[in-house]
Write an enzyme that holds these catalytic residues in place. Structure first.
Site: not given
Ligand code: AP5
Ligand code: MG
Length: 213
Positions: A13, A88, A127, A160, A171
């Protein structure tokens, strides 16, 4: 253009969001990035959010909805925005839809980036992320040109806290229980588009651009 990015942790994402935001000139709003910035600054919101994030749990809905609704009410969102990691939960989606409806607005696209779970774990454990601009890297797949330094802004590239294996597994579980039901929520809205996130990041971006036009 108002876009929501759905998908499990590590689906790409954030990776795609950076590119979409640049190409379509819309602000990239990542709730995860907003919480991490608050944790770093030690704000009251950050202190509360940290308790949940370090365990791989969702931050409670009441801390999330107003935050996003205030953010999308800002001037720079007048022509649209890209939501990464929000909504979410079904509660967040319903709350946000009601907020938009009251303004006569709606979401245009919900892009669901799909990747099988066995591909996600190595992505997340390898990552690294820029502490300053949030750009994601990967130690094997997409390392920064200079180790530890962001190619785009020169910020520090770090791992992270919630990318440790045990927390990542939690997660995934939380995603299945609380976020995956959003696919059903948006089915039938005519906005949901599945994107094959298992391909390389350029191909994934190509698929998204073909859809957004
Ligand atoms: P990356 O692009 O970083 O993936 P992502 O989908 O953004 O994954 P996240 O871990 O950031 O998602 P998340 O939903 O768990 O975390 P968030 O920060 O939103 O890619 C991942 C890796 O793969 C990278 O190394 C990249 O280089 C590689 N990659 C990408 N594309 C690729 C491809 N095509 N091929 C190969 N490799 C690839 O949330 C964190 C925390 O915040 C949550 O756990 C929660 O506690 C809180 N939070 C956030 N939003 C909310 C909400 N709305 N409600 C409640 N809590 C929330
Ligand atoms: Mg992300």
């Amino acid at each position: 253009m108002r876009i929501v990015l759905l998908g499990p942790p590590g689906a790409g994402k954030g990776t795609q969001a950076v590119r979409i935001a640049e190409k379509y000139a819309v602000p990239h709003i990542s709730t995860g990035d907003i919480f991490r910035a608050n944790v770093k600054e030690g704000t009251p919101l950050g202190l509360k959010a940290k308790e949940y994030m370090t365990k791989g749990l969702l931050v409670p809905d009441e801390l999330v909805c107003d935050l996003v609704e205030d953010r999308v009410s800002k001037e720079d969102c007048a022509n649209g925005y890209l939501l990464d990691g929000f909504p979410r939960t079904v509660f967040q989606a319903e709350h946000f839809d009601a907020f938009l409806k009251a303004k006569g607005e709606e979401i245009d696209y919900v892009l669901d980036i799909e990747v099988a779970e066995e591909q996600l774990l190595p992505r997340m454990i390898g990552r690294r992320v820029c502490r300053n601009c949030g750009k994601p890297y990967h130690v094997d797949f997409f390392p920064p040109k200079v180790e530890g330094v962001c190619d785009v802004c020169g910020g520090e590239v770090y791992q992270r806290d919630d990318d440790r294996e045990e927390t990542v597994k939690n997660r995934f579980r939380v995603y299945q229980e609380q976020t995956a039901p959003l696919i059903e929520y948006y089915t039938g809205s005519g906005k949901l588009a599945p994107i094959d996130g298992a391909k390389g990041q350029d191909e994934v971006f190509g698929e998204i651009c073909a859809l957004l036009g």
